[in-house]
Design a protein around this motif. Structure first.
Motif, PDB file in Angstrom:
ATOM      1  N   ARG A 198     -12.570   7.750   1.878  1.00 21.75           N
ATOM      2  CA  ARG A 198     -12.295   9.166   1.575  1.00 21.75           C
ATOM      3  C   ARG A 198     -10.793   9.442   1.513  1.00 21.75           C
ATOM      4  NH1 ARG A 198     -13.890  14.113   0.839  1.00 21.75           N
ATOM      5  NH2 ARG A 198     -15.788  13.071   0.199  1.00 21.75           N
ATOM      6  N   TYR A 199     -10.053   8.904   2.499  1.00 19.17           N
ATOM      7  CA  TYR A 199      -8.603   9.083   2.513  1.00 19.17           C
ATOM      8  C   TYR A 199      -7.982   8.510   1.241  1.00 19.17           C
ATOM      9  CZ  TYR A 199      -3.729   8.386   3.898  1.00 19.17           C
ATOM     10  OH  TYR A 199      -2.357   8.381   3.933  1.00 19.17           O
ATOM     11  N   THR A 200      -8.431   7.277   0.895  1.00 22.72           N
ATOM     12  CA  THR A 200      -7.886   6.615  -0.298  1.00 22.72           C
ATOM     13  C   THR A 200      -8.164   7.451  -1.545  1.00 22.72           C
ATOM     14  OG1 THR A 200      -8.334   4.502   0.790  1.00 22.72           O
ATOM     15  CG2 THR A 200      -7.851   4.408  -1.564  1.00 22.72           C
ATOM     16  N   ALA A 201      -9.382   7.992  -1.646  1.00 26.53           N
ATOM     17  CA  ALA A 201      -9.752   8.779  -2.831  1.00 26.53           C
ATOM     18  C   ALA A 201      -8.860  10.019  -2.950  1.00 26.53           C
ATOM     19  CB  ALA A 201     -11.226   9.183  -2.751  1.00 26.53           C
ATOM     20  N   VAL A 202      -8.675  10.735  -1.850  1.00 28.42           N
ATOM     21  CA  VAL A 202      -7.890  11.981  -1.895  1.00 28.42           C
ATOM     22  C   VAL A 202      -6.415  11.665  -2.172  1.00 28.42           C
ATOM     23  CG1 VAL A 202      -7.129  13.966  -0.511  1.00 28.42           C
ATOM     24  CG2 VAL A 202      -9.533  13.222  -0.440  1.00 28.42           C
ATOM     25  N   LYS A 203      -5.897  10.625  -1.516  1.00 28.39           N
ATOM     26  CA  LYS A 203      -4.491  10.229  -1.717  1.00 28.39           C
ATOM     27  C   LYS A 203      -4.240   9.818  -3.177  1.00 28.39           C
ATOM     28  CE  LYS A 203      -3.192   6.116  -0.193  1.00 28.39           C
ATOM     29  NZ  LYS A 203      -2.493   5.211  -1.109  1.00 28.39           N
ATOM     30  N   ALA A 213      -5.243  18.122  -2.922  1.00 28.00           N
ATOM     31  CA  ALA A 213      -6.244  17.727  -1.920  1.00 28.00           C
ATOM     32  C   ALA A 213      -7.407  18.713  -1.840  1.00 28.00           C
ATOM     33  CB  ALA A 213      -5.572  17.569  -0.559  1.00 28.00           C
ATOM     34  N   HIS A 214      -7.131  20.031  -2.006  1.00 26.45           N
ATOM     35  CA  HIS A 214      -8.236  20.987  -1.811  1.00 26.45           C
ATOM     36  C   HIS A 214      -9.293  20.829  -2.913  1.00 26.45           C
ATOM     37  CE1 HIS A 214      -5.915  23.441  -4.732  1.00 26.45           C
ATOM     38  NE2 HIS A 214      -7.088  23.969  -5.022  1.00 26.45           N
ATOM     39  N   LEU A 215      -8.906  20.279  -4.083  1.00 25.43           N
ATOM     40  CA  LEU A 215      -9.908  19.939  -5.108  1.00 25.43           C
ATOM     41  C   LEU A 215     -10.486  18.552  -4.871  1.00 25.43           C
ATOM     42  CD1 LEU A 215      -8.313  21.233  -8.454  1.00 25.43           C
ATOM     43  CD2 LEU A 215     -10.095  22.320  -7.050  1.00 25.43           C
ATOM     44  N   ALA A 216      -9.602  17.592  -4.561  1.00 21.93           N
ATOM     45  CA  ALA A 216     -10.040  16.197  -4.396  1.00 21.93           C
ATOM     46  C   ALA A 216     -11.064  16.058  -3.276  1.00 21.93           C
ATOM     47  CB  ALA A 216      -8.831  15.299  -4.130  1.00 21.93           C
ATOM     48  N   GLU A 217     -10.972  16.965  -2.284  1.00 21.29           N
ATOM     49  CA  GLU A 217     -11.914  16.857  -1.165  1.00 21.29           C
ATOM     50  C   GLU A 217     -13.351  17.166  -1.556  1.00 21.29           C
ATOM     51  OE1 GLU A 217      -9.879  19.079   1.830  1.00 21.29           O
ATOM     52  OE2 GLU A 217      -8.714  17.307   2.450  1.00 21.29           O
ATOM     53  N   ASN A 218     -13.552  17.719  -2.752  1.00 21.13           N
ATOM     54  CA  ASN A 218     -14.925  17.928  -3.244  1.00 21.13           C
ATOM     55  C   ASN A 218     -15.540  16.655  -3.822  1.00 21.13           C
ATOM     56  OD1 ASN A 218     -14.902  20.705  -2.673  1.00 21.13           O
ATOM     57  ND2 ASN A 218     -13.781  21.118  -4.577  1.00 21.13           N
ATOM     58  N   ALA A 219     -14.738  15.582  -3.928  1.00 21.09           N
ATOM     59  CA  ALA A 219     -15.276  14.334  -4.477  1.00 21.09           C
ATOM     60  C   ALA A 219     -16.413  13.836  -3.587  1.00 21.09           C
ATOM     61  CB  ALA A 219     -14.179  13.277  -4.552  1.00 21.09           C
ATOM     62  N   ASP A 246     -17.753  10.816  -7.549  1.00 25.50           N
ATOM     63  CA  ASP A 246     -17.800  11.763  -8.659  1.00 25.50           C
ATOM     64  C   ASP A 246     -17.063  13.024  -8.211  1.00 25.50           C
ATOM     65  OD1 ASP A 246     -19.316  10.162 -10.318  1.00 25.50           O
ATOM     66  OD2 ASP A 246     -21.100  11.437 -10.294  1.00 25.50           O
ATOM     67  N   LEU A 247     -16.163  13.508  -9.058  1.00 25.24           N
ATOM     68  CA  LEU A 247     -15.477  14.779  -8.764  1.00 25.24           C
ATOM     69  C   LEU A 247     -15.659  15.699  -9.963  1.00 25.24           C
ATOM     70  CD1 LEU A 247     -13.638  16.675  -7.162  1.00 25.24           C
ATOM     71  CD2 LEU A 247     -11.662  15.438  -8.101  1.00 25.24           C
ATOM     72  N   GLU A 248     -16.481  16.750  -9.777  1.00 29.52           N
ATOM     73  CA  GLU A 248     -16.664  17.728 -10.856  1.00 29.52           C
ATOM     74  C   GLU A 248     -15.456  18.654 -10.883  1.00 29.52           C
ATOM     75  OE1 GLU A 248     -20.327  19.992 -10.712  1.00 29.52           O
ATOM     76  OE2 GLU A 248     -19.568  21.377 -12.246  1.00 29.52           O
ATOM     77  N   LEU A 249     -14.875  18.791 -12.070  1.00 30.11           N
ATOM     78  CA  LEU A 249     -13.704  19.657 -12.231  1.00 30.11           C
ATOM     79  C   LEU A 249     -14.053  20.789 -13.185  1.00 30.11           C
ATOM     80  CD1 LEU A 249     -10.975  16.874 -12.605  1.00 30.11           C
ATOM     81  CD2 LEU A 249     -11.309  18.375 -10.623  1.00 30.11           C
ATOM     82  N   SER A 250     -13.501  21.956 -12.959  1.00 28.64           N
ATOM     83  CA  SER A 250     -13.696  23.032 -13.933  1.00 28.64           C
ATOM     84  C   SER A 250     -12.797  22.753 -15.139  1.00 28.64           C
ATOM     85  CB  SER A 250     -13.392  24.391 -13.304  1.00 28.64           C
ATOM     86  OG  SER A 250     -12.090  24.379 -12.773  1.00 28.64           O
ATOM     87  N   PRO A 255      -5.914  16.775 -15.394  1.00 34.62           N
ATOM     88  CA  PRO A 255      -5.156  15.769 -14.639  1.00 34.62           C
ATOM     89  C   PRO A 255      -3.871  15.403 -15.365  1.00 34.62           C
ATOM     90  CG  PRO A 255      -7.130  14.798 -15.641  1.00 34.62           C
ATOM     91  CD  PRO A 255      -7.206  16.265 -15.880  1.00 34.62           C
ATOM     92  N   THR A 256      -2.828  15.150 -14.596  1.00 37.23           N
ATOM     93  CA  THR A 256      -1.498  14.860 -15.136  1.00 37.23           C
ATOM     94  C   THR A 256      -0.945  13.642 -14.412  1.00 37.23           C
ATOM     95  OG1 THR A 256      -1.234  17.257 -15.152  1.00 37.23           O
ATOM     96  CG2 THR A 256       0.709  15.963 -15.686  1.00 37.23           C
TER      97      THR A 256
END
Lengths: 334, 334
Positions: A198-203, A213-219, A246-250, A255-256
């Motif tokens: 989880r840490y690796t994914a958010v980082k 992070a506040h979006l990535a934490e929904n992964a 899986d991370l659903e994004l609006s 991503p940049t």
């Protein structure tokens, strides 16, 4: 570079074969290979090619030899019975070896990052975070150590069905040492020893795609893909498990690139992704993560893909080496 | 019957072990088993226990013997070179054998339903629907034939996250010959030869849960689970692949038993499902389908389940026998 109008070169199973290329137990090709089993605490944890044996024997010429070498196996001598002494011995040897990158081309990509080698017996007196030793990341293929990483699918919903989705696809930087300019998942990263998935994914979401992070934490972790790669010259193997998110994004989140690893991102339909996979434009394990996504989202089906059953089995190769029961997190202080 | 307050008896991996109980290639337990390889068109397609050999030899005492039997293998004689002749020969033998259910207890559960035995070479002159022969369903374990089925998770969303879900769980009828009274997925069924997965899923939705076709058609294939079971007396093996469907239902749809296979249905939280699995209340392969659902929906994670990596690998055992590239559909006329 191939264009979208070029005819497909590969079946989807061909691409899985490129990623999971080490022969299975029943395959006669296995007899042509020349690997010894790397053993720690009496348990197989990797494969070392016979061409490395003279180098191990040379390193062994010291007052207390490090390795016990037989025709079939390489193990630590009994005096190297804990995490620190084993990790130190390997590090000393690799420090010698990296001075001679003609003999050890893998070490040209030195990362100065450790990967854990896990064991069944998590004894705090002899292990650290469940690992019997840790080893420089770029050397994992030389020892055939089971490596772990995370891959993350960024996707946007376009309709009510699970298959109504588009995916964010990254193009790797042309300056990357491995697979430059090829297509990749939105975010991916190796699991450095002491980091949790989880840490690796958010980082990595922040570092590679500027996703906060506040979006990535929904992964959401949604499974794994696992495979064993055999290098083209048949001297290195790399068993790997990628934990898939899986991370659903609006639609308004774009991503940049943040660090220098990614050139750009594009939002693609499943047909576009499938076409690029079949033209061989993806790094093979990233293509496998896309196939895993397409299976879970009902895009590939038993009726529309002739190799459906094989693909699903092969995305989940069972790797017999022990893995962590609990991910160590001692490196997660920001 | 166990109650919800009873302490868990099993880890989730214990339950996977109950379902996927045939030893892997590296397991010394393999040496204690006594199976011959069943070969068709020079390709392994199953395992036959040595105790069956005298019965095969007895059946072979006719003007044209049916089987070529060696110490390690059982194959058809060359004159049995097509679907019809092979299927007929096996059917004749099984007709004899089922008169003696003391010797062949598996055949007490005679289903009068055929399963296909698929081959790599789909030659229309010698195969039917990709199968080299077809065989009575209840006999598949005697030959270790790879069997296929569908399992369908009926679920209801309770929140925005993929993990915010409840599942419909069936209790099997107390009169079923196998696993009576145990918990099951909402819908499941074997893939009779000539039926596709999608057709089987929609048909079983109606037959087992009174879910009409216009709802059942929203079911999405989301992968497979595969495993090989070894019978308790170690004389039968059953390699199986279940194609897994997810069907999201609105809260007002309540599945209802239609045929006599299901006693009742309950809508359960993931914690309730997990608790019942750990108390051993599920038919083991149905528990595995629930675990596969929990992995895909982010309910089980690498951080909350110590056996996460093993469970995901083991839910996807690679079965080396050939499978269909295209599902035959000749029995799908309603």
């Amino acid at each position: 570079m191939a264009t979208a109008s070029e005819p497909p070169r590969f079946s989807l199973l061909d691409i899985v074969n490129q990623c999971d290329s080490f022969p299975y137990a029943s395959d006669p090709a296995l007899d042509g290979l020349s690997f010894l089993t790397f053993i720690v605490d009496e348990i197989p944890v990797g494969r070392i090619h016979s061409s490395l044996v003279p180098h191990l024997v040379a390193f062994n010429q010291q007052s207390r030899p490090v390795f016990h070498i037989t025709d079939l196996t390489i193990a630590f001598m009994p005096w190297l019975a804990d995490y620190e002494s084993r990790s130190d011995a390997i590090a000393q040897m690799l420090d010698e070896w990296r001075k001679d990158t003609d003999s050890f081309p893998a070490l040209k990509g030195w990362r100065a990052e450790l990967y854990g080698v896990y064991t069944h017996i998590d004894n705090p007196a002899t292990t650290k975070g469940g690992a019997a030793l840790a080893i420089e990341r770029s050397a994992c293929g030389l020892f055939g150590i089971h490596a772990y990483g995370i891959h993350l699918n960024g996707y946007v919903r376009t309709g009510p069905k699970a298959s109504d989705v588009q995916m964010w696809i990254a193009r790797r930087s042309k300056t990357k040492p491995t697979y430059p300019g090829m297509l990749d998942n939105m975010v991916a990263g190796g699991m450095g020893f002491g980091h949790s998935p989880r840490y690796t994914a958010v980082k990595e979401c922040m570092e590679e795609a500027t996703i906060p992070a506040h979006l990535a934490e929904n992964a959401l972790p949604v499974g794994t893909i696992s495979y064993t790669k055999l290098s083209k010259n048949c001297t290195e193997t790399q068993p790997e498990t990628q934990i898939v998110y899986d991370l659903e994004l609006s639609a308004d989140v774009v991503p940049t690139p943040c660090d220098t690893e990614v050139e750009d991102f594009r939002l693609w339909t499943m047909d576009q992704v499938k076409g690029a996979i079949r033209r061989g434009e993806f790094k093979p394990n990233c293509a496998c993560v896309c196939l895993h996504f397409m299976v879970r989202h009902g895009v590939l089906t038993p009726e529309n893909e002739p190799d459906y059953l094989d693909i699903v089995h092969r995305l989940h190769r069972r790797i017999e080496y022990p893995g962590p029961k609990k991910w160590p997190t001692f490196n997660e202080i920001l």
